[in-house]
Design an enzyme around this catalytic site. Structure first.
Site: not given
Length: 384
Positions: A181, A313
């Site tokens: 991320e 995710e």
């Protein structure tokens, strides 16, 4: 997950180094020190491969834990655990990995750590699972700024050159994902052009470094990330890297909408979707139609163009203080996995290990026992 969300799920106010921060099995399974001899790289596109990957599961807060594999409270990964993941119906395991704490000042990764990561990949492949390894948060050095760009580019290239060489002979059930991320720490807003340019550059550095190692890596299926793995930022700003291999790239995004329901421990929002009965316990956005629309963006922007998407995710924390809350967690996870899969995305559930209140674990990591069998079934069945 990034450091902020890791800390939130661990119940920590500050993260420091001291607190941590199906296509079937390989022709031959890797050991901790040696790669399989078989090439095992099939003549299939990444899109074709993605439809074999089914439902996925994250070995979260383990190999990426700052301070060591068990520093964030989870036991070491074992063959027993991977066998349990496969037996539950999952076909893919995403293995987040930290590297910097195992490297010297010259960014040379310790052979012992490469061997341990290979051992865990071997567990997954022996169980018959696809495996994805990445460079996860890793202490936060991948800041997408011009000030950090030179250092980060050099380190990322050196790490992936070493990782790729170590896994060079592994077959196509092993995928590499360049980063996680990537964002400027604490800034969840629309990224500045600077941030986008540097982050897109990270994706190119990763692909170039891996391909240069040759062997199976010349055609390995690689996963790159949109900015902060945010769907809207990906659609708006992501640029696919130039790749010498044809049809061997995937895009990765994550999904945790609506935040106050999925991850916010302090929130009183514990109901979701069409089955919600209490408006005060339900967020005003992020319902089924929102998820459909978000995943449709990825289908139109990527899947329909031959570029598969990894939903790397997704998940919801348990809220045991609310009677009946598990029904809504079950509904959200099943819906998200199904909505993603139907639009060509590979859903990979985020499991952080613990299974109690405010946690997202599905299995007893020590034994492999399913703690939430209904939730496991909902995610797995969504891709069948």
């Amino acid at each position: 997950m990034n450091r902020f969300l890791i800390c939130l799920l661990l119940g920590l106010s500050v993260c420091t180094p001291s607190c941590g921060g199906g296509g079937g099995p390989s022709p031959s399974s890797p050991s901790a020190t040696a790669a399989p001899a078989s090439t095992g790289m099939r003549e299939i596109t990444s899109l074709q491969l993605s439809r074999q990957m089914g439902a996925g599961w994250n070995l979260g807060n383990t190999l990426e834990a700052i301070g060591g594999e068990t520093a964030w409270g989870n036991p070491k990964a074992t063959q027993q655990l991977m066998d349990a993941i496969k037996a539950a119906g999952f076909k893919t395991v995403r293995i987040p990995v930290a590297w910097k704490q195992y490297a010297d000042a010259g960014d040379n990764i310790a052979p012992q750590w490469l061997a341990r990561v290979a051992e865990v990949v071997g567990y997954a492949q022996k169980a018959g699972l696809f495996a994805i390894i990445n460079v996860h948060w890793d202490g936060g050095w991948l800041q997408p700024t011009y000030a950090a760009q030179s250092m980060a580019n050099a380190r990322l290239a050196k790490y992936w050159t070493q990782i790729a060489k170590h896994f060079q002979a592994y077959d196509d059930t092993l995928l590499f994902a360049g980063t996680n991320e990537v964002m400027v720490e604490g800034d969840y807003g629309t990224p500045k052009p600077e941030y986008v340019a540097v982050q897109n550059g990270f994706n190119q550095i990763f692909v170039t470094a891996v391909r240069a190692t040759g062997g199976n890596n010349a055609v390995r299926h690689l996963v790159v990330q949109g900015f902060n793995t945010n769907i809207d930022h990906t659609i708006a700003f992501a640029q696919l890297p130039t790749d010498m291999a044809k049809d061997r790239l995937m895009m990765e995004i994550h999904y945790y909408d609506p935040y106050h329901f999925t991850l916010d421990e302090k929130s009183a929002i514990w109901q979701w979707g069409a089955g919600a009965t209490d408006p005060k316990a339900t967020d005003s956005w992020g319902n089924e139609s929102h998820a459909d629309a978000q995943f449709q963006k990825m289908k139109t922007g990527y899947v329909d163009k031959g570029i598969p998407v990894i939903l790397g995710e997704f998940g919801v924390i348990a809220r045991t203080q609310y009677a009946g809350s598990e029904k809504f967690r079950l509904a959200w996870n099943g819906y998200i996995a199904r909505a993603a899969w139907q639009r060509g995305l590979v859903p990979v559930y985020w499991d952080n290990g613990p299974t109690g209140d405010k946690s997202m674990g599905l299995f007893d990591r020590a034994s492999g026992r399913q703690v939430y069998p209904d939730l496991v079934k909902a995610i797995v069945d969504a891709t069948r």
